[in-house]
Design an enzyme around this catalytic site. Structure first.
Site, short mmCIF file in Angstrom:
data_model
loop_
_atom_site.label_atom_id
_atom_site.label_comp_id
_atom_site.label_asym_id
_atom_site.label_seq_id
_atom_site.Cartn_x
_atom_site.Cartn_y
_atom_site.Cartn_z
N ARG A 126 0.81 -1.20 0.00
CA ARG A 126 0.00 0.00 0.00
C ARG A 126 0.85 1.27 0.00
NH1 ARG A 126 -4.69 -0.38 2.08
NH2 ARG A 126 -4.15 -1.34 4.06
N TYR A 127 2.00 1.21 0.69
CA TYR A 127 2.86 2.38 0.83
C TYR A 127 4.02 2.25 -0.15
CZ TYR A 127 0.35 2.97 5.26
OH TYR A 127 -0.62 3.13 6.23
N ARG A 130 7.36 0.07 1.50
CA ARG A 130 7.27 -1.04 2.46
C ARG A 130 6.03 -1.90 2.21
NH1 ARG A 130 5.73 3.75 4.21
NH2 ARG A 130 4.27 4.07 5.92
N CYS A 139 -2.84 -17.88 15.01
CA CYS A 139 -2.29 -17.17 16.16
C CYS A 139 -2.31 -18.09 17.37
CB CYS A 139 -3.12 -15.92 16.48
SG CYS A 139 -3.02 -14.64 15.21
N CYS A 143 -7.79 -12.62 19.11
CA CYS A 143 -8.37 -11.38 19.60
C CYS A 143 -9.74 -11.24 18.94
CB CYS A 143 -7.51 -10.18 19.20
SG CYS A 143 -5.76 -10.35 19.59
N CYS A 146 -10.18 -8.90 15.83
CA CYS A 146 -9.13 -9.04 14.81
C CYS A 146 -9.52 -8.35 13.51
CB CYS A 146 -8.88 -10.52 14.53
SG CYS A 146 -7.64 -10.78 13.24
N ARG A 148 -8.21 -8.89 10.74
CA ARG A 148 -8.12 -9.86 9.65
C ARG A 148 -8.93 -11.11 9.95
NH1 ARG A 148 -2.52 -8.54 9.68
NH2 ARG A 148 -2.76 -6.48 8.74
N ASP A 307 -10.68 -0.77 13.91
CA ASP A 307 -11.16 -0.85 12.52
C ASP A 307 -12.64 -1.21 12.51
OD1 ASP A 307 -8.66 -0.25 11.38
OD2 ASP A 307 -8.03 -2.36 11.53
N ASP A 344 -6.81 3.69 10.68
CA ASP A 344 -6.49 3.05 9.40
C ASP A 344 -7.70 3.32 8.52
OD1 ASP A 344 -5.15 1.54 7.47
OD2 ASP A 344 -4.37 0.17 9.01
N LYS A 351 -2.75 4.36 7.28
CA LYS A 351 -2.83 4.93 8.63
C LYS A 351 -2.78 6.45 8.56
CE LYS A 351 -0.39 0.93 10.51
NZ LYS A 351 -0.05 0.28 9.21
C1 LIG Z 1 0.69 -0.66 9.02
C2 LIG Z 1 1.12 -1.08 7.70
C3 LIG Z 1 2.45 -0.93 7.30
C4 LIG Z 1 3.51 -0.34 8.20
O1 LIG Z 1 3.24 1.02 8.46
P1 LIG Z 1 4.23 1.88 9.36
O2 LIG Z 1 3.52 3.19 9.55
O3 LIG Z 1 5.52 2.02 8.62
O4 LIG Z 1 4.42 1.16 10.65
C5 LIG Z 1 2.79 -1.32 6.02
N1 LIG Z 1 1.87 -1.82 5.17
C6 LIG Z 1 0.57 -1.95 5.52
C7 LIG Z 1 -0.40 -2.49 4.53
C8 LIG Z 1 0.16 -1.60 6.80
O5 LIG Z 1 -1.13 -1.76 7.15
#
Ligand SMILES: *Cc1c(COP(=O)(O)O)cnc(C)c1O
Length: 394
Positions: A126-127, A130, A139, A143, A146, A148, A307, A344, A351
């Site tokens: 998504r980002y 990363r 798990c 929880c 959850c 997911r 969420d 989120d 986020k």
């Molecule tokens: C939370 C998350 C991350 C990591 O986000 P950070 O703000 O760097 O901790 C990466 N990818 C996805 C899809 C996430 O939900």
């Protein structure tokens, strides 16, 4: 010896063992073994009712959990449930309730829009730099809120179908990815050898600079944090871990020892809490939690707005309450203890930081700010041209 709950401040790190399991039921060696803990998890109504009197809401919730998100609780964590307190903050996190079957209008099966951001099954990109790598759907305990639950535990209709080889190849072919977050499910449920195969493969990719593991195992199953595991993890530095603690009572002496072991092997630790009604929707509880986390060398990282997961309305807390709690933390305790409150964004926006507003007024000349005590101050804005840029005019 177990201390009686009434004599114990939630600031103390106490063992709850053997708790509901009498000394005669289990040897110390078994209790300390992750294998025994996993094998003896509470997974059925019958086991649950051996220890607790359930409400009608819980009873029906347990009976229906098998079709949605399974129930499973390690003996270690189950011992934190207060027998005679129907509103116990631990209980609300792991014992199903019938409210889980109510679906409110805005609730979703995939509230963070993860499925639509998967270039290959199990990898959420998504980002820009990363990815989130969902390595398992299991798990140590589940929880009830959850995010997911649509794919986790194996009880629901949808399965997590992670394609490891495709995921590794995607990562090898995407040099912009410098940070991989392993999650699931809980990656620490894998054996050391299986987890190491994943870490080793990621570590070999030259552009991956940073690996993180998201895990609640140090809390649900501290017995899993062995010297062997820590020695394996430290070969893959820089490796961070995000744990998940919501209430100060979860920080038992065993959990503290597990966190200490990870920290001693150079694993920087962060905590991700979820704001939950009846669990931590209270500034005093939250302050105790974050201060206690610092004592375990864990830096509070995120506080999540829950969420909009289907069947979560009984655990939801309004954003206004979350902001009020954040205001009662900032300035009132150590800055290192303050998590970033985030939502989120529903549907897949990622986020978004949510902050109390400390800027009262701002224009080109000045900023009017208020501090944690509510006093206001004026900060005059400087005249500014970035170095190297020609000043305009004369
Ligand atoms: C939370 C998350 C991350 C990591 O986000 P950070 O703000 O760097 O901790 C990466 N990818 C996805 C899809 C996430 O939900």
């Amino acid at each position: 010896m177990q201390a009686s709950p009434s004599s114990v401040s939630s600031k103390d790190f106490v063992s709850a063992a053997p708790g509901y399991w009498r000394d005669a039921d289990v040897s110390e060696e078994d209790w300390d073994s992750a294998k025994w803990q996993l094998k003896n998890r509470i997974t059925s109504l019958r086991q649950l009712e051996e220890h607790l009197e359930l409400s009608e809401e819980e009873r029906s919730g347990v009976l229906l959990s098998g079709t949605k998100l399974a129930m499973s609780v390690t003996p270690h964590y189950f011992n934190l449930v207060e027998k005679d307190n129907p509103d116990c903050p631990i209980r609300r996190q792991i014992i199903p309730r019938i409210e889980e079957t109510l679906v409110a209008p805005h609730e979703m099966a995939d509230p963070c829009g993860e499925d639509s951001h998967m270039p290959v099954p199990g990898l959420v990109h998504r980002y820009p730099d990363r990815v989130l790598f969902l390595v398992t759907d299991r798990c140590a305990s589940y929880c009830r809120y959850c995010t997911r639950s649509r794919v986790v535990s194996g009880a629901g209709e949808q399965d997590l179908e992670t394609d490891y080889e495709a995921a590794f190849q995607y990562l090898e072919n995407h040099p912009e990815v410098r940070d991989v977050l392993l999650s699931g499910g809980d990656p620490l449920l894998f054996s050391d050898a299986k987890l190491e195969r994943i870490l080793e493969r990621l570590h070999r990719i030259p552009h991956i600079e940073f690996i993180r593991i998201g895990s609640r195992i140090p809390i649900f199953l501290p017995q899993r944090i062995t010297d062997d595991l820590c020695r394996m993890l430290q070969k893959y530095h820089p490796l961070f871990m995000s744990v998940h603690v919501n209430h100060p009572r979860e920080l038992t002496s065993e959990v503290r020892a597990a966190l200490e072991k990870l920290a001693n092997h150079g694993v920087p630790l962060g905590n991700q809490s979820v704001l939950l009604r009846g669990v931590n929707d209270d500034a005093a509880v939250m302050k105790e939690l974050i201060q206690k986390l610092l004592m375990c060398r864990v830096r509070p990282y995120y506080l999540y707005q829950l969420d909009l997961i289907q069947g979560s309305s009984h655990l939801q807390v309004p954003v206004a309450k979350g902001l009020e709690i954040m205001e009662q933390l900032r300035g009132h305790t150590t800055g290192y203890a303050i998590p970033q409150y985030v939502i989120d964004a529903p549907g897949g926006g990622g986020k978004v930081p949510i902050n109390p507003d400390y800027i009262v007024q701002r224009n080109a000349e000045r900023v009017i700010i208020r501090n944690f005590e509510g006093r206001t101050f004026e900060y005059p804005e400087p005249a500014y041209t970035p170095v190297g840029e020609m000043a305009v005019g004369g």
